[in-house]
Scaffold this active site. Sequence first.
Site, mmCIF file in Angstrom:
data_model
loop_
_atom_site.group_PDB
_atom_site.id
_atom_site.type_symbol
_atom_site.label_atom_id
_atom_site.label_comp_id
_atom_site.label_asym_id
_atom_site.label_seq_id
_atom_site.Cartn_x
_atom_site.Cartn_y
_atom_site.Cartn_z
ATOM 1 N N HIS B 56 0.824 -1.203 0.000
ATOM 2 C CA HIS B 56 0.000 0.000 0.000
ATOM 3 C C HIS B 56 0.865 1.263 0.000
ATOM 4 C CE1 HIS B 56 -3.929 1.707 0.340
ATOM 5 N NE2 HIS B 56 -3.679 2.335 1.456
ATOM 6 N N LYS B 98 -6.288 13.749 -8.370
ATOM 7 C CA LYS B 98 -5.818 12.422 -7.998
ATOM 8 C C LYS B 98 -7.007 11.583 -7.541
ATOM 9 C CE LYS B 98 -2.269 10.084 -5.256
ATOM 10 N NZ LYS B 98 -2.756 9.260 -4.182
ATOM 11 N N GLU B 100 -8.120 8.015 -5.153
ATOM 12 C CA GLU B 100 -7.656 7.137 -4.092
ATOM 13 C C GLU B 100 -8.744 6.102 -3.805
ATOM 14 O OE1 GLU B 100 -4.945 8.712 -1.096
ATOM 15 O OE2 GLU B 100 -6.544 8.278 0.335
ATOM 16 N N HIS B 102 -10.584 3.367 -1.118
ATOM 17 C CA HIS B 102 -10.782 2.981 0.280
ATOM 18 C C HIS B 102 -11.663 1.738 0.315
ATOM 19 C CE1 HIS B 102 -9.764 5.639 3.945
ATOM 20 N NE2 HIS B 102 -8.709 5.371 3.236
ATOM 21 N N ASN B 103 -11.219 0.722 -0.422
ATOM 22 C CA ASN B 103 -12.054 -0.461 -0.619
ATOM 23 C C ASN B 103 -12.220 -1.286 0.650
ATOM 24 O OD1 ASN B 103 -11.973 0.412 -3.234
ATOM 25 N ND2 ASN B 103 -10.393 -1.022 -3.874
ATOM 26 N N GLN B 247 -10.612 3.931 10.848
ATOM 27 C CA GLN B 247 -10.442 5.275 11.371
ATOM 28 C C GLN B 247 -11.762 6.025 11.258
ATOM 29 O OE1 GLN B 247 -7.985 5.590 8.093
ATOM 30 N NE2 GLN B 247 -7.508 3.560 8.862
ATOM 31 N N ASP B 502 -5.725 7.537 -12.209
ATOM 32 C CA ASP B 502 -6.315 6.206 -12.259
ATOM 33 C C ASP B 502 -6.466 5.628 -10.867
ATOM 34 O OD1 ASP B 502 -3.914 4.490 -11.462
ATOM 35 O OD2 ASP B 502 -3.101 5.665 -13.119
ATOM 36 N N SER B 542 -4.851 -0.411 -5.776
ATOM 37 C CA SER B 542 -5.437 -1.206 -4.709
ATOM 38 C C SER B 542 -5.412 -2.656 -5.157
ATOM 39 C CB SER B 542 -6.871 -0.742 -4.435
ATOM 40 O OG SER B 542 -7.496 -1.669 -3.568
#
Lengths: 88, 740, 222
Positions: B56, B98, B100, B102-103, B247, B502, B542
């Site tokens: 990661h 960008k 990101e 969070h799967n 979190q 991406d 990911s």
Amino acid sequence: MYLAKIYVTYKPSILDPQGEVIKSALKRMDYIGVEQVSQGKYFEVKLTAKSIDAATAEVESFTDALLINQNTETYHFDLSLVADEVNA
Amino acid sequence: MTIVKNNELTPEQVRDSKVYRQWGLTESEYNLIVTELNRLPNFTETGIFSGMWSEHVSYKKSKPILRKFWSTNARVLQGPGEGAGILDIGDGQAVVFKAESHNHPSFVEPYEGAATGVGGILRDIFSMGAQPIAVLDSLRFGELDDAHTRHIVDGVIAGIAGYGNAIGIPTVGGEIGFDPVYSGNPLVNVMAVGLMDQAAMQVGQAKGIGNSIIYVGAKTGRDGINGASFASAEFSTEHASDRSAVQVGDPFLEKLVMDATLKAVNAHSDIIVGIQDMGAAGLLSSSSEMAAKAGMGITLDLNNVPQRETNMTPYELMLSESQERMLFVVKCGEEQAIIDLFQEADLDAVIIGEVTDNGRYILEFDHQVVADVPIDFLTHAPKQTLPMAEPKRLLSMSEVQYQPDVSNLKQTILSLLAQPTIASKAKLFRHFDSMVRSDTVIKPGGDASLVRVRGTKKALAMTTDVNARYLYLNPYVGAKMAVAEAARNIVATGALPIGITDGLNFGSPDNPEVYYELDQAVAGINAVAKQLDTPIISGNVSLYNETDGQAIYPTPMIGMVGLLENVRNATTIGFKNVGDKIYIIGETLDSFNGSEIQKMQTGSIDGQLFGFDDAAEMSSQRLVRTAISQQLLASAHDLSEGGLIVALLESSFLGQLSFNIKTALADKYLFSETQSRFIVSVPESQVVTFEQLAGQKATLLGQVTNTDEMMLTTATQQIILSRQETQKVYQESISWKLKA
Amino acid sequence: MKAAVISFPGSNCDFDMLYALQDFGVDAQIVSAKQTALTDFDAIFLPGGFSYGDYLRTGAIARFSPIMSAVTQAANAGKLIVGICNGFQILTEAGLLPGQLLVNATPGFICDEVALSIANHETAYTNAYEMSESIVVPIAHGEGNYFADDDTLARLEANNQIVFRYVNNPNGSVHDIAGIMNERGNIFGMMPHPERAIDEVTGNIDGQNFFKSILSSILTNV
């Protein structure tokens, strides 16, 4: 030091849509015995006061002033004496 | 230098218990550390290596492939390697964006997982010195007939809304898809776009000996300890109850941090050396990467780190993934200006260390050195070259295209409209504030969203796209189609595609077939990106998106941004005027393998993917862009899932007008998903000019009408659909399924 | 006309309101909620957002901000006080307007554009609208469900204090209330966002007359 456990709920006349949504979800989950759900708020407040009467007055004062909106909410609370903690 | 804190294993115990394996370090990586340090690493050091060398954070497995991304052209001011990529949009301004993922967190705790995903990507944007202006979401879930999936959908939507709405950045678009492969592994990819003056550009670097490292924002707690390693581990349902890696986000605090950071950048760019947000592997990763990028060393005194909980160990302080925290590097002697600015906003801002020239990463705690390792070594995980193999399923696929059953055309259309992937997502998007900041020109529901640049004539178009079913049948061609479709979305607004971010969501790279898919997808993205002149300037990987050994479809989300020079030319998908002529641009072929209708009618997707014609794609896009710039079009809509019929209906619903269409195509072609196509509507007055411009590329289909009846004549029959009734199916299907 | 837009920690429509006012030529500026004086201003705007994260209850913490005593003073002096969305919630929590905004009848945040009818044309907020006009204005809230007890509602109706109503009630508000004013007419709150509906580029100009109304009434009174 005193510990106040304050329970805030809507007044009975106020529609509690969140409670209604939870109730219908519980029904869907086959908890058919559920009759009513109301969602409220719970606060724990530690305070120093000279006596339990003084603490009671203080809790009532700040709950009325900030923790609830008297238009729609009501509350009750428990007050107990707790040992002072040393905060690291 | 072998300090042992209470309850921490000694270096020998670390070695003998092999606890590092639980943290994701392999035995050979551990041995490499021992050799490099020439001693046993202590508990804290082992922990920081496990964090920094997780996939990661280090991308050690994907990097050999990611390096192949094409990421330079004249617009690129900042390519991959920083918080976000930056492109020049003229007038001294730049766009920053960008994506990101969070799967895994969103599966474990949908609300907080999605919420903190939004928070994290916004920090990436404003840490570059840019004001975030928009958020888009690319979401994939299992099918809605599954109760747990519905729970995840509700939580994810509420989480994105809860964070994005509160911080006041509009969620302007994105897409949502459903397929059983995502039921145990939903995808939550968030893209953020920011705007900045080029003069305010910041990078995450720690330069200058003696400069101070300042910690800003929320206090550090034990939340998300080792989240980076967690996100790099395959998911097993056995661990679903493990919630320690979750979190909790605080959008209110992040709003304060964001505003103060941008204020600092504007007021004190002369004394700010670098800014980095604390994302994966928290303080550890942000501080070590900033120093490594500058070729410097760093020393931190962990006792100064603001702490929310008591008795936290150095390991916990370094690996915590508490949200809403940033790291600033500020010129020595000038710190107070920054500290004052943050304290004015009631935020913690504390000097926790300094930049050194010794190339070492040194952590001090209770006046003792608890870690001392070479920074280059720490930030460069040993690369892994992994084997690839073409997936077996691809070797034996039927060359024949699926032939849809269209014996009851009307019913087929209605059933298709009710498919969750096709049906309107407005009921879900309605929970997102798409208009805050008052700059949203095209709201969710169009092809791409459009946000104006206040004070200029310009606007930025943005979209996210991927059809993973295509990639499942052909990862290379499917990836090309993903980029092409994203670009068609941008072009349909009138904008020029200028760049890509991406979100590469794949299964375990340790599986040679998955690694092959990743390699092919990157190659496919590159191939079309170069033709479009849209460099890939940022991204996210990911991996390990598997549940109990079952990988998701290869899902490389393409986030694309376009530039529209004159916002007055913005074009939307809805029909505008009765009598406007409707044209289809591009050729319609036998393209059914991987299509929505194949999925609906057979329950699965199968066979070799239909073809993609690069030249046809470029010329279709060129035509639409030219026609819009000459103000010839009243509407433009790209054709994608569900084909021509779905595009026609969407243009009707959005415009609240109907159509009368006559086509020489056979019924089945209404559902073909051939790429490189648009439908456009042209006012009568522009028809001659448009036809001259389009030549053979465009075919007249019919015209826009104002009745409730939508008339459709194919080669074989005529059907009439009631717009009101059809639209109801389109609008309501998702909520019917969610309430099931 | 000089206007203040109060920025509470967590306000996020403060700049939208500032730009909208400036578009209409108003000399407007952002004033931090930490300030304590508002004497220089003819009108004071409390913008939308999530003041203090909307933690506890929407508007409940913001009402104790230092600026709020100045807002109350200005209100008593007859200055125009306008609360939009979270600003409306703050005004009700502060007791400057009656009632309270509760969680939407169907819980969840809604962002949409909704039709409003103008219930009272003779206000500082609606005088520029045509009599027959029905307008569409964006909403974006999770707690917009206006509640007041029956006595209060009767008073609001009797005194024509209801300024805007929803045509299709989106959130459960009693009497379809979207915006109200105090009896004197100088304190106003509404959940919809007129400041998001002033520019053709963003597709809606139905909010323009809201600002024109305020401008004309201030110019008449000053």
